[in-house]
Design a protein around this motif. Sequence first.
Motif, PDB file in Angstrom:
ATOM      1  N   UNK A 258     -52.197   2.965  51.804  1.00  0.00           N
ATOM      2  CA  UNK A 258     -52.410   3.817  52.791  1.00  0.00           C
ATOM      3  C   UNK A 258     -53.536   4.809  52.911  1.00  0.00           C
ATOM      4  N   UNK A 259     -53.812   4.984  51.574  1.00  0.00           N
ATOM      5  CA  UNK A 259     -54.550   6.189  51.383  1.00  0.00           C
ATOM      6  C   UNK A 259     -55.952   5.681  50.813  1.00  0.00           C
ATOM      7  N   UNK A 260     -56.579   6.641  49.886  1.00  0.00           N
ATOM      8  CA  UNK A 260     -58.168   6.516  49.775  1.00  0.00           C
ATOM      9  C   UNK A 260     -58.386   6.540  48.140  1.00  0.00           C
ATOM     10  N   UNK A 261     -59.437   5.961  47.783  1.00  0.00           N
ATOM     11  CA  UNK A 261     -59.698   6.130  46.055  1.00  0.00           C
ATOM     12  C   UNK A 261     -61.135   6.719  46.092  1.00  0.00           C
ATOM     13  N   UNK A 262     -61.154   7.748  45.588  1.00  0.00           N
ATOM     14  CA  UNK A 262     -62.776   8.408  45.507  1.00  0.00           C
ATOM     15  C   UNK A 262     -63.415   8.421  44.205  1.00  0.00           C
ATOM     16  N   UNK A 263     -64.606   8.118  44.245  1.00  0.00           N
ATOM     17  CA  UNK A 263     -65.335   7.996  42.938  1.00  0.00           C
ATOM     18  C   UNK A 263     -66.625   8.678  43.139  1.00  0.00           C
ATOM     19  N   UNK A 264     -67.000   9.589  42.333  1.00  0.00           N
ATOM     20  CA  UNK A 264     -68.470   9.986  42.441  1.00  0.00           C
ATOM     21  C   UNK A 264     -68.734  11.483  41.724  1.00  0.00           C
ATOM     22  N   UNK A 265     -69.652  11.921  41.913  1.00  0.00           N
ATOM     23  CA  UNK A 265     -69.874  13.317  41.073  1.00  0.00           C
ATOM     24  C   UNK A 265     -70.531  14.316  42.072  1.00  0.00           C
TER      25      UNK A 265
ATOM     26  N   UNK B  20     -64.705  13.536  55.865  1.00  0.00           N
ATOM     27  CA  UNK B  20     -64.391  14.777  55.072  1.00  0.00           C
ATOM     28  C   UNK B  20     -62.932  14.517  54.549  1.00  0.00           C
ATOM     29  N   UNK B  21     -62.337  14.955  53.142  1.00  0.00           N
ATOM     30  CA  UNK B  21     -61.274  15.016  52.916  1.00  0.00           C
ATOM     31  C   UNK B  21     -60.967  16.121  52.180  1.00  0.00           C
ATOM     32  N   UNK B  22     -59.592  16.973  52.279  1.00  0.00           N
ATOM     33  CA  UNK B  22     -59.162  18.183  51.882  1.00  0.00           C
ATOM     34  C   UNK B  22     -58.242  17.800  50.737  1.00  0.00           C
ATOM     35  N   UNK B  23     -58.663  17.897  49.525  1.00  0.00           N
ATOM     36  CA  UNK B  23     -57.934  17.647  48.467  1.00  0.00           C
ATOM     37  C   UNK B  23     -57.639  18.543  47.352  1.00  0.00           C
ATOM     38  N   UNK B  24     -56.435  18.369  46.611  1.00  0.00           N
ATOM     39  CA  UNK B  24     -55.820  19.172  45.875  1.00  0.00           C
ATOM     40  C   UNK B  24     -56.425  18.691  44.505  1.00  0.00           C
ATOM     41  N   UNK B  25     -57.094  19.679  43.821  1.00  0.00           N
ATOM     42  CA  UNK B  25     -58.034  19.661  42.639  1.00  0.00           C
ATOM     43  C   UNK B  25     -56.992  19.156  41.438  1.00  0.00           C
ATOM     44  N   UNK B  26     -55.762  19.273  41.546  1.00  0.00           N
ATOM     45  CA  UNK B  26     -54.893  18.909  40.482  1.00  0.00           C
ATOM     46  C   UNK B  26     -54.537  17.630  40.468  1.00  0.00           C
TER      47      UNK B  26
ATOM     48  N   UNK C  47     -60.037   8.581  42.169  1.00  0.00           N
ATOM     49  CA  UNK C  47     -58.800   9.402  42.298  1.00  0.00           C
ATOM     50  C   UNK C  47     -58.083   8.959  43.551  1.00  0.00           C
ATOM     51  N   UNK C  48     -56.733   8.906  43.357  1.00  0.00           N
ATOM     52  CA  UNK C  48     -55.961   8.281  44.378  1.00  0.00           C
ATOM     53  C   UNK C  48     -55.789   9.519  45.442  1.00  0.00           C
ATOM     54  N   UNK C  49     -56.072   9.430  46.768  1.00  0.00           N
ATOM     55  CA  UNK C  49     -55.935  10.586  47.505  1.00  0.00           C
ATOM     56  C   UNK C  49     -54.830   9.776  48.537  1.00  0.00           C
ATOM     57  N   UNK C  50     -53.958  10.835  49.005  1.00  0.00           N
ATOM     58  CA  UNK C  50     -53.289  10.503  50.252  1.00  0.00           C
ATOM     59  C   UNK C  50     -53.710  10.267  51.639  1.00  0.00           C
TER      60      UNK C  50
END
Length: 377
Positions: A145-152, A181-187, A215-218
């Motif tokens: 359902x979510x996203x997986x983010x990779x990069x620097x 755009x993604x609003x993400x918790x840095x934890x 990073x698995x993002x909701x």
Amino acid sequence: MIRDASRQAARLVAARALVEDILIPAEARMDAEDRMPDTARAAIRAQGLFGISIPETHGGLGLTMEEEAGLMLVLGRTAPAYRAVYALNSGGAAQILLRAGTDAQKRHWLPDLARGDRIACFCLSEAEAGSDAAALTTSARRDGDGWCITGRKRWVTNAPEAGMLMVMARTGGEGARGISAFAIDPALPGIEVQPAQAKMGMRGAQVADVVFDNVAVPPDALVGAEGEGLKLALAGLDKVRLHLAALSAGLMERLIDEGRRHALARRQFGTPIAEQPAIGALFADSVAEALAARCMALELARARDDGTLRPADAAAAKLFATEALGRVADRMLQVHGGEGYMVGSAVERLYRDVRLLRILDGTSEIQRMVVARGLLR
Ligand SMILES: Cc1cc2nc3c(=O)[nH]c(=O)nc-3n(C[C@H](O)[C@H](O)[C@H](O)COP(=O)(O)OP(=O)(O)OC[C@H]3O[C@@H](n4cnc5c(N)ncnc54)[C@H](O)[C@@H]3O)c2cc1C
């Protein structure tokens, strides 16, 4: 637009006291330690400055652009690193949420940002995507359902104390239209903030790279529609540019004050150097440029509130004000002679700090491009 003149007047009085009594006295320490002193942070929070343009319904001050510009003219009279810590909370990240966020996203992030309980970071630039932001390669691919983010992401301001990351990532397709755009918790697991990097000035507002390793993002981290991210980020630029023009005018006024104090006190050839016409000319040019920047910032802020601002005019104001600020900083250092070159003088510190403003939020060359396009296309 000033909505309530007496409230704005009280705000400006309080900001002047904050600058004179707390922020200026702590500048040297902040520069030496590369950390905003706790007393300064507490005083900034108490005046609500983390939420300058976040609406009151979300816990911010909800200032109009004219009110914000007026405030930045005052708050510009101290080290701009303070502003880089508090004002980014109501900058890019919050503006994207306000423009395209769901009610739940706004409720989740904005009150914390407005209070300064979380620090927002804007993650756009990469090693190969600076002025050409649309070249970014950080990827967000669908994962359940979510996203997986990779990069620097490179040189993210306030990353070492991040409480929220607004990340621009490629969800598909080439160029600007493939970016979301993604609003993400840095934890979240897989996010690593690299050590803070040493820089020339703006010490106190730390900058670091942020690495995203699968990073698995909701699903509810996506802000706005898929592919709209860069458009949303660019839509907030007029506001940032006017904010920086006002800040620059305030900084020029501070630098002129520093120079004036020195020119009146320093005696050579039997008289204060202020009496030398060559020194007077340095002040005359600086006062004219500071005044022009102040008028530009306020006039265009009113135009933005009225809905009549042309984007090229905001770019012209940022270009003029930050370039003029560089000239004023150079002249006021010249007024100080050798003392201005020695580490520890206010003018030396501000000279280093203000150099960044011609690079951030669009370099001067990019502003010229926007101005020329506005006129010629
Ligand atoms: C202290 C600091 C803090 C920062 N904080 C953040 C942050 O929080 N978030 C974030 O996303 N980014 C941040 N940045 C990155 C900043 O946004 C970029 O540095 C800026 O966009 C310029 O990109 P660049 O440094 O890669 O320069 P480049 O794009 O490589 O430009 C180098 C030079 O070439 C010129 N140039 C480039 N393209 C053109 C063109 N088409 N025409 C004419 N001239 C051109 C530029 O004007 C410049 O003079 C930060 C940078 C610094 C130094």
